[in-house]
Design a protein around this motif. Sequence first.
Motif, mmCIF file in Angstrom:
data_model
loop_
_atom_site.group_PDB
_atom_site.id
_atom_site.type_symbol
_atom_site.label_atom_id
_atom_site.label_comp_id
_atom_site.label_asym_id
_atom_site.label_seq_id
_atom_site.Cartn_x
_atom_site.Cartn_y
_atom_site.Cartn_z
ATOM 1 N N CYS A 14 85.529 82.234 45.341
ATOM 2 C CA CYS A 14 84.482 81.377 44.284
ATOM 3 C C CYS A 14 84.169 81.092 43.374
ATOM 4 O O CYS A 14 83.567 80.114 42.916
ATOM 5 N N SER A 15 85.706 81.293 42.469
ATOM 6 C CA SER A 15 86.464 81.108 41.254
ATOM 7 C C SER A 15 87.040 79.477 40.753
ATOM 8 O O SER A 15 87.658 79.577 41.605
ATOM 9 N N PRO A 16 86.186 78.652 40.276
ATOM 10 C CA PRO A 16 86.884 77.946 39.158
ATOM 11 C C PRO A 16 88.211 78.239 38.787
ATOM 12 O O PRO A 16 89.032 77.422 39.061
ATOM 13 N N ALA A 17 88.337 79.685 38.284
ATOM 14 C CA ALA A 17 89.357 79.378 37.436
ATOM 15 C C ALA A 17 90.607 80.109 38.870
ATOM 16 O O ALA A 17 91.332 79.620 38.032
ATOM 17 N N LEU A 18 90.569 80.855 39.241
ATOM 18 C CA LEU A 18 91.039 81.695 40.229
ATOM 19 C C LEU A 18 91.835 79.848 40.836
ATOM 20 O O LEU A 18 92.865 80.093 41.328
ATOM 21 N N TYR A 19 90.889 79.644 41.085
ATOM 22 C CA TYR A 19 91.170 77.745 42.124
ATOM 23 C C TYR A 19 92.733 77.250 41.150
ATOM 24 O O TYR A 19 93.721 76.693 41.320
ATOM 25 N N GLN A 20 92.319 77.596 40.035
ATOM 26 C CA GLN A 20 93.625 76.341 39.178
ATOM 27 C C GLN A 20 94.868 77.393 39.474
ATOM 28 O O GLN A 20 95.755 76.668 38.848
ATOM 29 N N LEU A 21 94.497 78.345 38.910
ATOM 30 C CA LEU A 21 95.946 79.365 39.346
ATOM 31 C C LEU A 21 96.270 79.715 41.028
ATOM 32 O O LEU A 21 97.771 79.040 40.544
ATOM 33 N N GLU A 22 95.092 79.220 41.883
ATOM 34 C CA GLU A 22 95.808 79.022 42.636
ATOM 35 C C GLU A 22 96.755 76.929 43.373
ATOM 36 O O GLU A 22 97.897 77.570 43.470
ATOM 37 N N ARG A 23 96.028 76.753 42.141
ATOM 38 C CA ARG A 23 97.143 75.370 42.005
ATOM 39 C C ARG A 23 98.064 75.694 41.682
ATOM 40 O O ARG A 23 99.454 74.528 42.478
ATOM 41 N N ARG A 24 98.919 75.399 41.146
ATOM 42 C CA ARG A 24 99.452 76.054 40.175
ATOM 43 C C ARG A 24 100.719 77.400 40.995
ATOM 44 O O ARG A 24 102.182 76.757 40.775
#
Length: 323
Positions: A14-24
């Motif tokens: 659910c976290s946008p911040a987590l997705y940015q880490l996942e993306r990288r």
Amino acid sequence: MDSLTRTLPASWFCSPALYQLERRAVFLKSWHLLGPVTRFQSRSETVVYEIAQVTLLVENRSPESEGVDRDGIVVYAQEEGREIKSYITPSGLVFATLSLDTPSFEEFFSGLEELVNKVDFTKLPHRRSLSYEGRFNWKTMIDGFQECLHCQYTHPTFSKYYPPTFYSVTNHANFSQHMADPSKPSDGLFLYFFPICTLNVYGGGMSSFRTLPTTEPGVARMEFDYYHSGSDEEFEEYFRFVRQVALEDFELCEMAQRNLERGVYGEGILNPLKENGVAFYQQRVRALVRGEWDKVKREREKGSVKVEAREVGMEEGKAIAVL
């Protein structure tokens, strides 16, 4: 109980911040299945992929008279200056990266070619592709694919042909093989390629899907490709069968995501035998994301990553809460 593998917390879905880490940490450093070479046989069509906000283009530049051809297939990034790597297996599967920050294909998918080279993927023509969004995190769909505890009551038609009683998942280096009956390893080929791609050869045809993250954690885009060498009638019969399974999963994932976002489900324990496929991919995600966050913290401590931290979009408090 402490030795059992726990699921990722609901915040990771659910976290946008987590997705940015996942993306990288995950998407930019993985190999992604684009399809067999038969997907790219139209010399007049540029096939477009968008994976984690990176656009890839695939063209077949070989002469039309050469028929099914692999040597003329070119994969490149739309973004000027972005370098990627691509690879075509001897059996005819096309893979690509989103950046150069990726191990070699042989290292990332060690042992995969020995398995997929048993199938000639150049023999099944591309018949149809579908793309649409679903209100669920990309991991919600992968959770469902990586276990079959839900198959008996969610996929009754599929279960008639592939009973979940003997269903098993064997995990390898960044991929998993699903076997409906371990005593019949050649009866259906079901593969998961970390992090978001699948390939399924059964029922007389072949299908693959990608569960593509958007910038909104609770929304993913599903892309399906279907291949079949039979008549139009035979293909339509196969298509109805596999689409039924896909739609059943779609509904299940949207309901699961709602429960994650409402706090109905927070975290749990995975069955070490029946959910080992889920444990495998979730542990990979957890390790890569934590490694990326540790890297950001080290760079921030050096005083050189104000821009980096802003790109990640995660402040210290948020990191503690979700990691």
